[in-house]
Write a protein that holds these residues in place. Structure first.
Motif, short mmCIF file in Angstrom:
data_model
loop_
_atom_site.label_atom_id
_atom_site.label_comp_id
_atom_site.label_asym_id
_atom_site.label_seq_id
_atom_site.Cartn_x
_atom_site.Cartn_y
_atom_site.Cartn_z
N VAL A 375 7.22 -1.56 -0.60
CA VAL A 375 8.02 -1.03 -1.71
C VAL A 375 7.52 0.35 -2.11
CG1 VAL A 375 8.69 -1.41 -4.12
CG2 VAL A 375 8.57 -3.35 -2.54
N VAL A 376 6.20 0.51 -2.19
CA VAL A 376 5.62 1.81 -2.51
C VAL A 376 6.05 2.85 -1.48
CG1 VAL A 376 3.45 3.10 -2.65
CG2 VAL A 376 3.63 0.86 -3.74
N THR A 377 5.94 2.49 -0.20
CA THR A 377 6.29 3.41 0.87
C THR A 377 7.76 3.80 0.80
OG1 THR A 377 4.61 2.37 2.26
CG2 THR A 377 6.22 3.78 3.36
N ASP A 378 8.62 2.83 0.57
CA ASP A 378 10.06 3.09 0.45
C ASP A 378 10.33 4.09 -0.67
OD1 ASP A 378 12.84 2.75 0.96
OD2 ASP A 378 12.95 1.38 -0.75
N ASN A 379 9.68 3.90 -1.81
CA ASN A 379 9.89 4.82 -2.94
C ASN A 379 9.41 6.23 -2.60
OD1 ASN A 379 11.10 3.09 -4.85
ND2 ASN A 379 9.11 2.20 -5.37
N LEU A 380 8.28 6.35 -1.92
CA LEU A 380 7.77 7.67 -1.58
C LEU A 380 8.63 8.35 -0.52
CD1 LEU A 380 3.95 6.88 -1.55
CD2 LEU A 380 5.19 8.21 -3.25
N ILE A 381 9.09 7.60 0.46
CA ILE A 381 9.95 8.16 1.50
C ILE A 381 11.23 8.73 0.89
CG2 ILE A 381 11.45 7.53 3.44
CD1 ILE A 381 9.24 5.65 4.37
N ASN A 382 11.73 8.07 -0.12
CA ASN A 382 13.00 8.44 -0.73
C ASN A 382 12.83 9.26 -2.01
OD1 ASN A 382 15.21 7.02 0.95
ND2 ASN A 382 13.69 5.40 0.62
N ASP A 383 11.69 9.98 -2.08
CA ASP A 383 11.44 10.93 -3.17
C ASP A 383 11.50 10.27 -4.55
OD1 ASP A 383 11.15 13.09 -1.40
OD2 ASP A 383 13.33 13.32 -1.28
N ARG A 384 10.97 9.05 -4.64
CA ARG A 384 10.91 8.35 -5.93
C ARG A 384 9.44 8.14 -6.32
NH1 ARG A 384 15.14 5.13 -3.35
NH2 ARG A 384 13.56 3.53 -2.89
N GLU A 385 8.66 9.21 -6.27
CA GLU A 385 7.25 9.11 -6.59
C GLU A 385 7.02 8.56 -8.00
OE1 GLU A 385 3.21 11.90 -6.65
OE2 GLU A 385 5.16 12.77 -7.14
N SER A 386 7.92 8.87 -8.93
CA SER A 386 7.74 8.42 -10.31
C SER A 386 7.65 6.90 -10.42
CB SER A 386 8.88 8.94 -11.19
OG SER A 386 10.14 8.43 -10.74
N LEU A 387 8.30 6.20 -9.46
CA LEU A 387 8.24 4.74 -9.48
C LEU A 387 6.91 4.20 -8.99
CD1 LEU A 387 11.82 3.80 -8.20
CD2 LEU A 387 11.01 4.02 -10.56
N THR A 388 6.08 5.06 -8.44
CA THR A 388 4.74 4.63 -7.99
C THR A 388 3.66 5.07 -8.96
OG1 THR A 388 4.16 6.64 -6.73
CG2 THR A 388 5.57 5.02 -5.63
N LEU A 389 4.06 5.56 -10.13
CA LEU A 389 3.12 6.01 -11.14
C LEU A 389 3.30 5.21 -12.42
CD1 LEU A 389 3.50 9.84 -10.54
CD2 LEU A 389 1.40 8.52 -10.16
N PRO A 390 2.22 5.00 -13.18
CA PRO A 390 2.30 4.17 -14.38
C PRO A 390 2.96 4.88 -15.55
CG PRO A 390 0.11 5.09 -14.18
CD PRO A 390 0.84 5.51 -12.94
N GLU A 391 3.55 4.09 -16.42
CA GLU A 391 4.08 4.61 -17.68
C GLU A 391 3.26 4.13 -18.87
OE1 GLU A 391 8.20 3.66 -17.96
OE2 GLU A 391 8.76 4.85 -16.20
N THR A 392 2.51 3.05 -18.66
CA THR A 392 1.65 2.53 -19.74
C THR A 392 0.43 1.89 -19.09
OG1 THR A 392 1.61 1.13 -21.72
CG2 THR A 392 2.84 0.29 -19.82
#
Length: 501
Positions: A375-392
């Motif tokens: 899931v992390v890799t998929d997000n990074l491949i598709n330019d969704r780095e924000s989904l691999t970073l914490p918000e809280t």
């Protein structure tokens, strides 16, 4: 006496007991500082240290060790090991120095407590050398990373970590305050020297020394090997203490202290050394897996030592063995996800070659942890780095001060939270052992606030991740953690990942 063989005078010279005239024995060795369990001074004189050393011998040996460590450093400075090493290995250095260096100064306090308040004269004698050892260890591990501070501010956390409210530093302080600063002399001997140093520092120092040599970092390998030779000596103070306690009917309390210290040490090293050995160290330089090292250096050693002393394996031993396959993988994933909150750059360590190695060493890894990294890799491949970073911030265990996590996957999900209510406050734990420790010594722990308690209590302002980073002591982007390889591992795994999905 100095010209006579040591065996002719050592036993007399180490007998430091005397009959006090101006204060009572109880005033000289108050129970809350000595922890003598009501055992008489005469019985404690039976303490027989396995390592026998005089001061001249000590100075000669330590001088040679320091000369060796510093000369290797000087000889290899032109190699620019930090500049030329894999970024994952550089993160090993940053994580180690920040978590360990100033903690060595805390250990000086523990040795000083034994040197002053232990009723066993042999223990007091050994602890004086232990104080000198720990001072040396702290100085070495602050001096060596200091030169890198001018080019990389994360190395400044070798000194800075223990003086901040960063969550990993809080977890480390929680352990050391518990088994060193907050205990009597006999407890320190059992919890620090026997449970922590005779086992877990072997893993941190010997294991990393082997990996450092494989990685070509002979400076780091040499300095921590030099430190470990001291540890192997003063770590032997706990076993004679345990022998006396067991022999004199204090087995139950001795066993409890051993059980508490082993578990607390295990959890800290699972978040520190586990990821370092299985993810940060380049795969071609790994001498063995974290689990293999644990089984060889910790499990077998403690089993033999405990049984030889007349004690039992900790009651949670089966759970501990199970966690060797899982605990540090969860912590690693959590540290990588919350990477802006640590003072080093976590290496993901999940390229194709690394995944194959992890599956070989931990059968079923891809089915469990690999799915999360997919899931992390998929997000990074598709330019969704924000989904691999914490918000809280994550929920934290009120005992070990580490995030509560479990094994992922539909077949394996085992997330549990164990809670205790005391004095109108609810404490949360990730496992039954941490809950048991809290209930053994509630006065030791109930006043402490976790980073989440502080966050929810309004002590951290603004109540955002940015506010938390400022509270933790991070000064600008140069100090916060990022992916060690800047996501270059995605390129290696892209083709296979794409096939998989």
């Amino acid at each position: 006496m100095a010209i006579k063989p040591r065996e002719q005078w050592y036993d007399i010279a180490k007998d430091l007991n005397w009959t006090s005239k101006y204060v009572s024995e109880d005033e000289l060795f108050p129970e809350n500082m000595s922890g003598s369990e009501g055992i008489s001074k005469e019985v404690w004189e039976e303490f027989d240290e396995p390592y026998k050393m005089s001061y001249p011998e000590y100075v000669k040996v330590q001088r040679e060790k320091d000369a060796g460590a510093y000369s290797v450093k000087a000889a290899l400075e032109r190699a620019e090991i930090v500049k030329n090493s894999d970024p994952g290995w550089v993160s090993v250095l940053k994580a180690h120095y920040g978590a360990i260096a100033v903690g060595e100064y805390t250990a000086v306090t523990g040795e000083a407590r034994m040197a002053r308040f232990s009723k066993a004269p042999g223990n007091r004698n050994m602890a004086v050398f232990g104080m000198l050892d720990e001072t040396r260890h702290a100085q070495l591990q602050l001096y060596f990373p200091h030169e890198y501070c001018k080019t990389d501010r994360q190395f400044d956390w070798a000194w800075k970590a223990y003086h901040q409210n960063e969550w990993a530093a809080i977890a480390a302080r929680s352990l050391f305050d518990d088994i060193i600063a907050g205990r009597d002399a006999m407890s320190v001997a059992i919890m620090l020297t026997f449970s922590f140093e005779s086992g877990f520092t072997n893993m941190q120092f010997l294991g990393l020394a082997a990996d450092a040599a494989e990685a070509g970092d002979y400076t780091f390998s040499n300095v921590i090997s030099s430190i470990q030779t001291d540890e192997s000596r003063h770590a032997q103070q706990g076993a004679p203490i345990l022998e006396i306690l067991v022999k004199n009917g204090r087995k139950e309390e001795a066993q409890k202290k051993v059980d508490v210290a082993i578990w607390r040490s295990w959890r800290l090293f699972a978040v520190l050394t586990g990821p370092i050995m299985d993810y940060y160290t380049p795969v071609e330089h790994r001498s063995m897996s974290f689990k293999e090292f644990m089984l060889e250096w910790i499990v077998g050693q403690f089993e033999r030592s405990l049984l030889d002393l007349g004690l039992e394996k900790p009651w949670y031993w089966d759970l501990f063995m199970e966690e060797l396959d899982s605990c540090h993988h969860g912590y690693h994933l959590g540290v990588w996800y919350w990477r802006p909150t640590v003072w080093w750059n976590p290496a993901a360590g999940v390229g194709l070659e690394e995944r194959n190695w992890l599956e070989e060493k931990y059968p079923g890894w891809n089915e469990r942890w690999g799915e999360c990294w997919d899931v992390v890799t998929d997000n990074l491949i598709n330019d969704r780095e924000s989904l691999t970073l914490p918000e809280t911030l994550p929920l934290v265990d009120n005992m070990n001060q580490l995030p509560i996590c479990g094994i992922p996957g539909d077949k394996h999900w085992d997330m549990n939270v164990y809670s205790v209510e005391k004095n109108n406050r609810i404490y949360h734990f990730s496992n039954e052992v941490d809950k048991w420790i809290f209930e053994c010594y509630p006065e030791q722990y109930e006043g402490h606030k976790s980073i989440i308690d502080r966050f929810l209590g309004g002590e951290i302002q603004p109540m955002t991740l940015e506010g938390a980073l400022k509270y933790m002591g991070f000064e600008g982007d140069a100090e916060i953690g990022r992916d060690a390889h800047n996501y270059s591992w995605i390129d290696k795994s892209f083709g296979e990942f794409k096939k998989a999905i």
